[in-house]
Design a protein around this motif. Structure first.
Motif, PDB file in Angstrom:
ATOM      1  N   ASN A 315      26.716  -3.090  79.343  1.00  0.00           N
ATOM      2  CA  ASN A 315      26.315  -4.444  78.264  1.00  0.00           C
ATOM      3  C   ASN A 315      27.245  -5.817  78.894  1.00  0.00           C
ATOM      4  O   ASN A 315      26.873  -6.319  77.334  1.00  0.00           O
ATOM      5  CB  ASN A 315      26.603  -3.428  76.928  1.00  0.00           C
ATOM      6  N   GLY A 316      27.959  -5.594  79.233  1.00  0.00           N
ATOM      7  CA  GLY A 316      28.630  -6.495  79.782  1.00  0.00           C
ATOM      8  C   GLY A 316      29.671  -6.934  78.935  1.00  0.00           C
ATOM      9  O   GLY A 316      30.273  -7.832  79.265  1.00  0.00           O
ATOM     10  N   LEU A 317      29.783  -5.899  78.360  1.00  0.00           N
ATOM     11  CA  LEU A 317      31.820  -5.947  77.529  1.00  0.00           C
ATOM     12  C   LEU A 317      32.102  -5.298  79.272  1.00  0.00           C
ATOM     13  O   LEU A 317      32.076  -4.138  79.505  1.00  0.00           O
ATOM     14  CB  LEU A 317      31.707  -5.292  76.607  1.00  0.00           C
ATOM     15  N   GLY A 318      33.875  -5.280  79.072  1.00  0.00           N
ATOM     16  CA  GLY A 318      34.920  -4.667  79.866  1.00  0.00           C
ATOM     17  C   GLY A 318      34.757  -4.753  81.155  1.00  0.00           C
ATOM     18  O   GLY A 318      33.605  -5.866  81.910  1.00  0.00           O
ATOM     19  N   GLY A 319      35.447  -4.254  82.096  1.00  0.00           N
ATOM     20  CA  GLY A 319      35.687  -4.375  83.461  1.00  0.00           C
ATOM     21  C   GLY A 319      36.648  -2.744  83.465  1.00  0.00           C
ATOM     22  O   GLY A 319      36.789  -2.154  82.868  1.00  0.00           O
ATOM     23  N   THR A 320      35.811  -2.106  84.948  1.00  0.00           N
ATOM     24  CA  THR A 320      36.884  -1.260  85.266  1.00  0.00           C
ATOM     25  C   THR A 320      38.172  -0.629  84.951  1.00  0.00           C
ATOM     26  O   THR A 320      38.539   0.303  85.063  1.00  0.00           O
ATOM     27  CB  THR A 320      36.839  -1.339  86.578  1.00  0.00           C
ATOM     28  N   LEU A 321      39.062  -1.894  85.599  1.00  0.00           N
ATOM     29  CA  LEU A 321      40.781  -1.849  84.745  1.00  0.00           C
ATOM     30  C   LEU A 321      40.633  -2.673  83.247  1.00  0.00           C
ATOM     31  O   LEU A 321      41.734  -1.981  83.194  1.00  0.00           O
ATOM     32  CB  LEU A 321      41.114  -2.587  85.807  1.00  0.00           C
ATOM     33  N   THR A 322      39.068  -2.998  82.362  1.00  0.00           N
ATOM     34  CA  THR A 322      40.138  -3.137  81.101  1.00  0.00           C
ATOM     35  C   THR A 322      40.481  -2.231  79.992  1.00  0.00           C
ATOM     36  O   THR A 322      40.136  -0.585  80.418  1.00  0.00           O
ATOM     37  CB  THR A 322      38.638  -3.786  80.430  1.00  0.00           C
ATOM     38  N   GLY A 323      41.294  -2.328  79.398  1.00  0.00           N
ATOM     39  CA  GLY A 323      42.190  -0.936  78.683  1.00  0.00           C
ATOM     40  C   GLY A 323      43.039   0.264  79.606  1.00  0.00           C
ATOM     41  O   GLY A 323      42.968   1.190  78.472  1.00  0.00           O
ATOM     42  N   ASN A 324      42.601   0.101  80.409  1.00  0.00           N
ATOM     43  CA  ASN A 324      44.326   0.927  81.332  1.00  0.00           C
ATOM     44  C   ASN A 324      45.205   1.478  80.393  1.00  0.00           C
ATOM     45  O   ASN A 324      45.805   0.377  79.728  1.00  0.00           O
ATOM     46  CB  ASN A 324      43.921   0.474  82.449  1.00  0.00           C
ATOM     47  N   ALA A 325      45.247   2.509  81.743  1.00  0.00           N
ATOM     48  CA  ALA A 325      46.745   2.718  80.579  1.00  0.00           C
ATOM     49  C   ALA A 325      47.696   2.290  80.941  1.00  0.00           C
ATOM     50  O   ALA A 325      49.104   1.713  79.556  1.00  0.00           O
ATOM     51  CB  ALA A 325      47.350   4.066  81.085  1.00  0.00           C
ATOM     52  N   LEU A 326      48.464   1.438  81.404  1.00  0.00           N
ATOM     53  CA  LEU A 326      49.393   0.518  81.788  1.00  0.00           C
ATOM     54  C   LEU A 326      49.050  -0.622  80.505  1.00  0.00           C
ATOM     55  O   LEU A 326      50.243  -0.494  79.579  1.00  0.00           O
ATOM     56  CB  LEU A 326      49.668   0.375  83.331  1.00  0.00           C
ATOM     57  N   ALA A 327      48.544  -0.953  80.056  1.00  0.00           N
ATOM     58  CA  ALA A 327      47.769  -2.296  79.697  1.00  0.00           C
ATOM     59  C   ALA A 327      48.190  -2.079  78.053  1.00  0.00           C
ATOM     60  O   ALA A 327      48.533  -2.767  77.012  1.00  0.00           O
ATOM     61  CB  ALA A 327      46.615  -3.061  79.790  1.00  0.00           C
ATOM     62  N   LEU A 328      47.568  -0.541  78.067  1.00  0.00           N
ATOM     63  CA  LEU A 328      47.818   0.050  76.412  1.00  0.00           C
ATOM     64  C   LEU A 328      48.872  -0.110  76.180  1.00  0.00           C
ATOM     65  O   LEU A 328      49.726  -0.130  75.175  1.00  0.00           O
ATOM     66  CB  LEU A 328      46.633   1.242  76.445  1.00  0.00           C
ATOM     67  N   ALA A 329      50.385   0.624  77.311  1.00  0.00           N
ATOM     68  CA  ALA A 329      51.286   1.437  77.151  1.00  0.00           C
ATOM     69  C   ALA A 329      52.142  -0.188  76.855  1.00  0.00           C
ATOM     70  O   ALA A 329      52.805  -0.222  75.436  1.00  0.00           O
ATOM     71  CB  ALA A 329      51.759   2.157  78.491  1.00  0.00           C
ATOM     72  N   ALA A 330      51.733  -0.969  77.367  1.00  0.00           N
ATOM     73  CA  ALA A 330      52.831  -2.579  77.354  1.00  0.00           C
ATOM     74  C   ALA A 330      52.539  -3.140  76.111  1.00  0.00           C
ATOM     75  O   ALA A 330      53.220  -3.232  75.391  1.00  0.00           O
ATOM     76  CB  ALA A 330      52.369  -3.380  78.514  1.00  0.00           C
ATOM     77  N   MET A 331      51.141  -3.391  75.867  1.00  0.00           N
ATOM     78  CA  MET A 331      50.397  -4.021  74.290  1.00  0.00           C
ATOM     79  C   MET A 331      51.110  -3.077  72.882  1.00  0.00           C
ATOM     80  O   MET A 331      51.525  -3.549  72.002  1.00  0.00           O
ATOM     81  CB  MET A 331      48.836  -3.573  73.975  1.00  0.00           C
ATOM     82  N   ARG A 332      50.931  -2.108  73.104  1.00  0.00           N
ATOM     83  CA  ARG A 332      51.909  -1.232  72.581  1.00  0.00           C
ATOM     84  C   ARG A 332      53.116  -1.536  72.106  1.00  0.00           C
ATOM     85  O   ARG A 332      54.216  -1.398  70.541  1.00  0.00           O
ATOM     86  CB  ARG A 332      51.704   0.035  72.080  1.00  0.00           C
ATOM     87  N   ALA A 333      53.979  -1.399  73.075  1.00  0.00           N
ATOM     88  CA  ALA A 333      55.646  -1.421  72.908  1.00  0.00           C
ATOM     89  C   ALA A 333      55.701  -3.011  72.474  1.00  0.00           C
ATOM     90  O   ALA A 333      56.871  -3.286  71.684  1.00  0.00           O
ATOM     91  CB  ALA A 333      56.687  -1.008  74.809  1.00  0.00           C
TER      92      ALA A 333
END
Ligand SMILES: Cc1ncc(COP(=O)(O)O)c(C=O)c1O
Length: 450
Positions: A315-333
Motif C-alpha cells: 500500500n506504499g507505507l513502511g518498509g522491511t525494517l520499519t518498526g523493528n524491535a531495536l527502534a521500538l526499544a530505543a523509542m520507548r526508552a
C-alpha cells in the motif's frame, strides 16, 4: 551602528579557512582518502555543507560535545540537526538499545514496546492512532498517502521556505507565483505544479483561496517554519488554518520534527492545536533511525480498511525494517527517560540565555540583526526585522556572513547547524557553554565590523 565591511569579511574568511586547514590535518587526510570511494568524500552529502574546505571527522560524541579525530572537543549546538536534540548517546537509550540488540534487532514482528510507544505518543500529541516510519521524510510521505486515501484528492499544499525531507511534492519553491522545483534539487518525477500548491506562511486569505477548489488532500506544515530560519506564526494564524482546513475537508498535518523543541508534546500541545495528523522523527529514538505519524479517529476509520487488507504490504507505507524491535526499544526508552518535562525545563531556559546573550550583543553594537527563540532552539539572522514568511526569510539570507560566523565558531570549537545560524540546547548543555557562544558571537561581530 556597526558597519559590516564585506571586503574585510572576505579576507577574514580566507584567514579562518587557513587556520581551519592547519588545525585539522587528520580530517583533511581522511577526506582525501574518502573521496576515492565515497561520493564527495562523505557518506551523506549534507556533511559537506559544513564551513571549511572539508568536514571535521568525528571520533565520538557525548552529551553536548563532539570530539574529532584530532582530539579537539567542540561545544555542539547543532546536535545532529535535531537528531540528537536531547544530547549525544543518551544513557537510557544506549542501555535499552544494547539490551534489545542482544535479543534481536529486526523480526518483522511487533514487540511489546510498541504498545507503550503508541500510548505515549497519543498522550503527548493528542491524536489517538500511530504508525512507525524510519525517518521523518518517510513519515511525511506516508502521511500524505493516508491523506489522499482519506480524501480521494491528489494535491498537497505546503509553504514557501518549507522543508519536510526529500518528499518529491514538497521539494518546491514559489517563484513569481509559480510552483517550481527547489533550487539544487534533482529533477522531480513530474512537474510540481501538478502535485503541489505553495503559498506563503501567515497569509489566511491566500490559504482560503488555495483550498477553495477542494482538490487539496492535505496541508502539510511546520507550525513555525524552522527551515528558512525561524518564522513564527502570527497570533490567531494557526486557529485560522484549522478552521479553513476543517471547512474545506482538507487534512491538516503538522510536522513536529523540529518544533518538538517547544515542549514534550511539541508545538501542538504547547499551543493546544488540533491537527488531523502529526509527523515526527529525528530525536524520537535518541538518534537511532525511527519516526512516527499519528492520526485522528476519523482518518483511522477511512484508512483502516486498506491497512487490514490482504494487499497491505504494497500500500506504499513502511518498509522491511520499519518498526523493528531495536527502534521500538530505543523509542520507548527515549520517550520514557530522555524526552521528559525535566529535560525541557533545563533546555528552554538555556535557549533563553543564549538568545539574551546574542540580543545584548546586537543591541550594544546596534547591529541590524535579530534573534528568535522557539523553545529549546534559537537562531539569529542578518536582517533587522523578523520575516513573516518564507519569501522574506529567503531574501534575508546572507551567505557571506553565514559562512564567516560558522567558520569563526568552528575554529573556536563551537558547532552551529550548517544550513542556518541555529542553535539547539540539550539537557547536557551548560550555562558556561552558552556564555562561550556569546563571547565568540561578540568577537565575530567585532571582527566583521573592523
Ligand atoms: C521539519 C522537517 N521535517 C522532516 C525532515 C526530514 O527529516 P529526515 O531527514 O530525518 O527524514 C526535516 C529534516 O530536516 C525537517 O526539518
Amino acid at each position: 551602528m556597526y558597519h559590516i565591511d564585506r571586503v574585510r569579511v572576505q579576507r577574514l574568511i580566507a584567514q579562518e579557512e587557513e587556520r581551519f586547514v592547519r588545525g585539522h590535518p587528520k580530517s583533511k587526510r581522511l577526506f582525501e582518502r574518502a573521496r576515492k570511494s565515497m561520493m564527495g568524500g562523505v557518506p551523506m552529502n549534507w556533511m559537506i555543507e559544513w564551513p571549511g574546505p572539508f568536514p571535521i571527522f568525528a571520533r565520538e560524541a557525548q552529551g553536548a560535545t563532539i570530539t574529532d579525530v584530532e582530539g579537539h572537543r567542540y561545544i555542539d549546538f547543532c546536535l545532529g540537526d535535531t537528531g540528537a536534540m536531547f544530547g549525544h548517546a543518551p544513557r537510557a537509550t544506549v542501555a535499552a538499545a544494547a539490551r534489545q540488540m542482544r535479543k534481536g534487532i529486526t523480526m518483522m514482528l511487533p514487540t511489546e514496546d510498541s504498545l507503550w510507544v503508541g500510548r505515549d505518543l497519543a498522550r503527548r500529541f493528542g491524536v489517538p492512532y500511530w504508525q512507525i516510519a524510519m525517518t521523518a521524510t518517510d513519515a511525511n510521505r506516508f502521511a500524505l498517502r493516508m491523506a489522499r486515501e482519506t480524501t480521494r484528492r491528489t494535491k498537497v499544499l505546503v509553504f514557501n521556505g518549507c522543508y519536510h525531507g526529500t518528499v518529491d511534492e514538497t521539494l518546491v519553491r514559489l517563484l513569481d507565483g509559480k510552483v517550481v522545483p527547489r533550487e539544487g534539487s534533482m529533477p522531480p518525477p513530474v512537474d510540481p505544479e501538478l502535485t503541489t500548491r505553495v503559498i506563503e506562511f501567515n497569509d489566511l486569505p491566500t490559504l482560503e483561496a488555495a483550498l477553495a477548489p477542494r482538490d487539496v488532500a492535505a496541508v502539510l506544515m511546520e507550525p513555525a517554519l524552522t527551515n528558512c530560519g525561524i518564522v513564527l506564526p502570527e497570533p490567531g494564524y494557526l486557529d485560522g488554518v484549522r478552521e479553513i482546513t476543517r471547512r474545506t475537508g482538507t487534512v491538516w498535518i503538522i510536522d513536529e520534527t523540529h518544533t518538538w523543541c517547544a515542549g514534550p508534546g511539541g508545538y501542538t500541545r504547547a499551543h493546544k492545536l488540533e491537527p488531523d495528523m502529526v509527523t515526527l522523527g529525528k530525536p524520537v529514538a535518541g538518534g537511532i533511525p525511527s519516526a512516527a505519524f499519528g492520526l485522528s479517529g476519523d482518518i483511522y476509520d477511512k484508512t483502516i480498511g486498506n491497512i487490514m487488507a490482504d494487499t497491505t504490504g504494497v500500500n506504499g507505507l513502511g518498509g522491511t525494517l520499519t518498526g523493528n524491535a531495536l527502534a521500538l526499544a530505543a523509542m520507548r526508552a527515549t520517550l520514557d527517560k530522555v524526552i521528559t518535562k525535566q529535560a525541557y525545563d533545563r533546555m528552554i531556559p538555556l535557549a533563553t540565555r543564549w538568545t539574551s546573550g546574542v540580543q545584548k550583543t546586537i543591541d550594544e553594537a546596534e547591529l541590524p540583526w535579530h534573534v528568535v527563540q522557539l523553545g529549546a532552539r534559537a537562531e539569529y539572522r542578518f536582517a533587522m526585522v523578523p520575516p513573516r514568511n518564507g519569501a522574506e526569510a529567503i531574501a534575508a539570507k546572507d551567505e557571506l556572513l553565514n559562512k564567516f560566523v560558522h567558520l569563526m565558531a568552528l575554529n573556536r570549537r563551537i558547532l552551529l547547524t550548517p544550513f542556518h545560524n541555529m542553535a539547539l540546547m540539550c539537557p547536557a548543555t551548560t550555562r558556561a557553554m552558552v556564555d562561550r557562544h556569546t563571547e565568540v558571537f561578540r568577537e565575530t561581530a567585532e571582527a566583521a565590523a573592523g
